[in-house]
Design a protein around this motif. Sequence first.
Motif, mmCIF file in Angstrom:
data_model
loop_
_atom_site.group_PDB
_atom_site.id
_atom_site.type_symbol
_atom_site.label_atom_id
_atom_site.label_comp_id
_atom_site.label_asym_id
_atom_site.label_seq_id
_atom_site.Cartn_x
_atom_site.Cartn_y
_atom_site.Cartn_z
ATOM 1 N N THR A 82 4.781 11.326 -10.342
ATOM 2 C CA THR A 82 3.329 11.316 -10.501
ATOM 3 C C THR A 82 2.936 10.351 -11.617
ATOM 4 N N ASP A 84 4.641 7.708 -12.473
ATOM 5 C CA ASP A 84 4.824 6.370 -11.891
ATOM 6 C C ASP A 84 3.633 5.979 -11.023
ATOM 7 N N LEU A 85 3.135 6.932 -10.258
ATOM 8 C CA LEU A 85 1.975 6.678 -9.399
ATOM 9 C C LEU A 85 0.758 6.290 -10.240
ATOM 10 N N GLY A 88 1.131 2.865 -11.636
ATOM 11 C CA GLY A 88 0.867 1.870 -10.598
ATOM 12 C C GLY A 88 -0.616 1.659 -10.379
ATOM 13 N N ILE A 89 -1.358 2.744 -10.350
ATOM 14 C CA ILE A 89 -2.810 2.646 -10.155
ATOM 15 C C ILE A 89 -3.460 1.942 -11.344
ATOM 16 N N ALA A 100 -0.387 -3.672 -7.446
ATOM 17 C CA ALA A 100 -0.661 -2.249 -7.636
ATOM 18 C C ALA A 100 -0.475 -1.481 -6.330
ATOM 19 N N VAL A 104 2.172 1.556 -5.850
ATOM 20 C CA VAL A 104 1.735 2.874 -5.384
ATOM 21 C C VAL A 104 2.412 3.229 -4.060
ATOM 22 N N ALA A 108 4.257 6.771 -3.709
ATOM 23 C CA ALA A 108 3.400 7.789 -3.082
ATOM 24 C C ALA A 108 4.164 8.738 -2.153
#
Length: 132
Positions: A82, A84-85, A88-89, A100, A104, A108
């Motif tokens: 989470t 990492d997500l 990325g965002i 990005a 993601v 994801a």
Amino acid sequence: MIARVDVSLLLASARIGVGVLLIAAPTVVLPREDAGNGTNAVLMRTVGVRDLVLGGGAVLAWTRGRPDEFRRWASAGLASDTGDLLVGICGARLVGRSGAIKAVAVVAPWVAAGAVGHVRGSHRQDRAPRSR
């Protein structure tokens, strides 16, 4: 009879495989133009170490019949993915929209699978085998 797959155990096992791959051959997952950069290879290896430790800890807890410990390891993996997500965002300003989206898109499915495993696991009693 349909066997029900334990998503969290499957994810932990896959995490071990990804960790080994990233440690052994970090440039395999990098774009060709970045594969020659030693810094990128080192960073990929650090991600591999993290995945190997998280997956290994979860699988070891499972095989030892420690469901509470297994859930803690699985939760740590979900928290890491989470994070990492979110990185990325939030990293769109640094890597552009395309970068990005790629970041993601990679993580994801891991977050989704971890969430499914967490929800399914919260409805079961002692999913791991009992220790002898």
